[in-house]
Design a protein around this motif. Structure first.
Motif, PDB file in Angstrom:
ATOM      1  N   LEU A 294       0.857  -1.177   0.000  1.00 55.48           N
ATOM      2  CA  LEU A 294       0.000   0.000   0.000  1.00 55.48           C
ATOM      3  C   LEU A 294       0.901   1.237   0.000  1.00 55.48           C
ATOM      4  N   ILE A 295       0.412   2.322  -0.614  1.00 55.32           N
ATOM      5  CA  ILE A 295       1.161   3.579  -0.657  1.00 55.32           C
ATOM      6  C   ILE A 295       0.339   4.672   0.006  1.00 55.32           C
ATOM      7  N   VAL A 296       0.954   5.367   0.958  1.00 49.92           N
ATOM      8  CA  VAL A 296       0.384   6.591   1.522  1.00 49.92           C
ATOM      9  C   VAL A 296       1.037   7.737   0.766  1.00 49.92           C
ATOM     10  N   LEU A 297       0.236   8.480   0.004  1.00 50.45           N
ATOM     11  CA  LEU A 297       0.770   9.400  -0.998  1.00 50.45           C
ATOM     12  C   LEU A 297       0.262  10.814  -0.782  1.00 50.45           C
ATOM     13  N   ASP A 298       1.187  11.742  -0.518  1.00 54.20           N
ATOM     14  CA  ASP A 298       0.806  13.147  -0.375  1.00 54.20           C
ATOM     15  C   ASP A 298       0.443  13.722  -1.743  1.00 54.20           C
ATOM     16  N   LEU A 299      -0.471  14.678  -1.752  1.00 53.30           N
ATOM     17  CA  LEU A 299      -0.883  15.291  -3.009  1.00 53.30           C
ATOM     18  C   LEU A 299       0.174  16.250  -3.542  1.00 53.30           C
ATOM     19  N   MET A 300       0.680  17.118  -2.677  1.00 50.50           N
ATOM     20  CA  MET A 300       1.634  18.137  -3.085  1.00 50.50           C
ATOM     21  C   MET A 300       3.050  17.633  -2.862  1.00 50.50           C
ATOM     22  N   LEU A 301       3.743  17.281  -3.955  1.00 53.51           N
ATOM     23  CA  LEU A 301       5.086  16.718  -3.879  1.00 53.51           C
ATOM     24  C   LEU A 301       5.996  17.386  -4.902  1.00 53.51           C
ATOM     25  N   PRO A 302       7.295  17.440  -4.636  1.00 56.52           N
ATOM     26  CA  PRO A 302       8.231  17.926  -5.653  1.00 56.52           C
ATOM     27  C   PRO A 302       8.436  16.899  -6.764  1.00 56.52           C
ATOM     28  N   LYS A 303       8.881  17.389  -7.915  1.00 59.02           N
ATOM     29  CA  LYS A 303       9.226  16.586  -9.096  1.00 59.02           C
ATOM     30  C   LYS A 303       8.015  15.998  -9.802  1.00 59.02           C
ATOM     31  N   MET A 304       7.143  15.339  -9.048  1.00 57.29           N
ATOM     32  CA  MET A 304       5.925  14.762  -9.623  1.00 57.29           C
ATOM     33  C   MET A 304       4.881  14.733  -8.515  1.00 57.29           C
ATOM     34  N   ASP A 305       3.748  15.410  -8.718  1.00 47.22           N
ATOM     35  CA  ASP A 305       2.773  15.473  -7.626  1.00 47.22           C
ATOM     36  C   ASP A 305       2.003  14.164  -7.483  1.00 47.22           C
ATOM     37  N   GLY A 306       1.221  14.088  -6.419  1.00 50.37           N
ATOM     38  CA  GLY A 306       0.513  12.846  -6.111  1.00 50.37           C
ATOM     39  C   GLY A 306      -0.447  12.406  -7.190  1.00 50.37           C
ATOM     40  N   ILE A 307      -1.117  13.369  -7.827  1.00 50.26           N
ATOM     41  CA  ILE A 307      -2.048  13.033  -8.907  1.00 50.26           C
ATOM     42  C   ILE A 307      -1.297  12.375 -10.056  1.00 50.26           C
ATOM     43  N   GLN A 308      -0.164  12.948 -10.434  1.00 53.12           N
ATOM     44  CA  GLN A 308       0.640  12.387 -11.527  1.00 53.12           C
ATOM     45  C   GLN A 308       1.150  10.991 -11.182  1.00 53.12           C
ATOM     46  N   VAL A 309       1.591  10.822  -9.935  1.00 49.06           N
ATOM     47  CA  VAL A 309       2.070   9.507  -9.500  1.00 49.06           C
ATOM     48  C   VAL A 309       0.951   8.482  -9.592  1.00 49.06           C
ATOM     49  N   CYS A 310      -0.198   8.842  -9.074  1.00 49.99           N
ATOM     50  CA  CYS A 310      -1.344   7.942  -9.084  1.00 49.99           C
ATOM     51  C   CYS A 310      -1.736   7.573 -10.511  1.00 49.99           C
ATOM     52  N   ARG A 311      -1.801   8.575 -11.382  1.00 54.97           N
ATOM     53  CA  ARG A 311      -2.183   8.331 -12.777  1.00 54.97           C
ATOM     54  C   ARG A 311      -1.184   7.412 -13.468  1.00 54.97           C
ATOM     55  N   GLU A 312       0.115   7.664 -13.237  1.00 58.89           N
ATOM     56  CA  GLU A 312       1.148   6.858 -13.875  1.00 58.89           C
ATOM     57  C   GLU A 312       1.096   5.409 -13.396  1.00 58.89           C
ATOM     58  N   LEU A 313       0.873   5.197 -12.120  1.00 61.68           N
ATOM     59  CA  LEU A 313       0.766   3.838 -11.590  1.00 61.68           C
ATOM     60  C   LEU A 313      -0.388   3.093 -12.246  1.00 61.68           C
ATOM     61  N   ARG A 314      -1.528   3.753 -12.362  1.00 56.36           N
ATOM     62  CA  ARG A 314      -2.698   3.087 -12.942  1.00 56.36           C
ATOM     63  C   ARG A 314      -2.514   2.852 -14.439  1.00 56.36           C
ATOM     64  N   GLU A 315      -1.828   3.762 -15.115  1.00 54.98           N
ATOM     65  CA  GLU A 315      -1.561   3.546 -16.536  1.00 54.98           C
ATOM     66  C   GLU A 315      -0.620   2.375 -16.755  1.00 54.98           C
ATOM     67  N   GLN A 316       0.210   2.081 -15.760  1.00 54.70           N
ATOM     68  CA  GLN A 316       1.094   0.919 -15.809  1.00 54.70           C
ATOM     69  C   GLN A 316       0.392  -0.348 -15.328  1.00 54.70           C
ATOM     70  N   ASN A 317      -0.926  -0.248 -15.075  1.00 62.92           N
ATOM     71  CA  ASN A 317      -1.726  -1.372 -14.566  1.00 62.92           C
ATOM     72  C   ASN A 317      -1.229  -1.859 -13.212  1.00 62.92           C
TER      73      ASN A 317
END
Length: 238
Positions: A49-72
């Motif tokens: 499980l990942i506890v993921l902050d929304l506001m992050l440097p380099k890549m924000d939480g939304i981008q991280v979440c989207r990328e993970l799901r796009e990678q299935n």
């Protein structure tokens, strides 16, 4: 074996607080402090499980979440946000987060939500032959975790699938948002029912001809939702 939790937050005081309490609760915890570091940790750490902050440097939480799901990658995600605007919370759910919490939060509540999500994941059936629920043009393959509409595979997130299956198992019954939070998210406390509404909206977009005039998932005003349609029958594979 201990369940592995990856904590992603760029505020040291927050990540240390979460890490301390999760370790106290018996979890194996790793912390990273920017969005890109998540992907460096996936293979060596393999978080449950990942506890993921929304506001992050380099890549924000939304981008991280989207990328993970796009990678299935279906790893459960709890999004943390200091923003009070509901649209920011919904954005996390829109991009595949399983849950969200608003800062400041109770570490005990965070642990309760993590435990609930991991319980749900552990209870999921293994792949193999099993029941198929049919309702109208929909077929829900419970153990294969597949949904087909007119024979075509529908791409659902894990939580969307669980919600649809739960509605199917209680087909024809009106379920309150709180009942759905309990049954699908395993919340035994008062949770934010907007989580349910967002996932219902996503399901309708994917399975209804017209989400504004649904055939399957009906809203019962001031109560909740129910799954309707032609009589449902349970089949088994030969």
């Amino acid at each position: 074996m201990k369940k592995k939790i990856l904590v992603v937050d760029d505020e040291p005081s927050i990540s240390m607080l979460i890490e301390f309490n999760l370790k106290l609760a018996g979890y194996d915890v790793r912390c990273v402090h920017d969005g890109e570091a998540v992907f460096d940790m996936l293979k060596p750490f393999r978080p449950d499980l990942i506890v993921l902050d929304l506001m992050l440097p380099k890549m924000d939480g939304i981008q991280v979440c989207r990328e993970l799901r796009e990678q299935n990658n279906a790893v459960p995600i709890v999004m943390l946000t200091a923003l009070q605007d509901v649209t920011d919370k919904i954005a996390g759910l829109d991009n595949g987060a399983d849950d969200y919490m608003t800062k400041p939060f109770s570490p005990q509540e965070l642990i309760s939500r993590i435990q609930a999500i991991l319980r749900r994941v552990q209870q999921l059936p293994a792949s193999g032959d099993g029941p198929v629920h049919e309702i109208g043009r929909l077929s829900i393959h419970a153990e294969q975790r597949e949904v087909r509409l007119d024979g075509n595979l529908i791409d659902l997130t894990p939580k969307e699938f669980e919600l649809l299956l739960f509605l199917c198992k209680h087909r024809g019954k009106v379920l309150s948002r709180q009942q759905l939070l309990h049954g699908v998210w395993d919340y035994h406390f008062l949770g934010d029912t907007r989580i349910v509404d967002v996932h219902i909206s996503h399901l309708r977009d994917k399975i209804e001809k017209n989400a504004r005039t649904p055939e399957y998932i009906m809203t019962v005003r001031n109560v909740g939702y129910k799954l309707t349609g032609p009589q449902v029958k349970d089949l088994t594979h030969a």
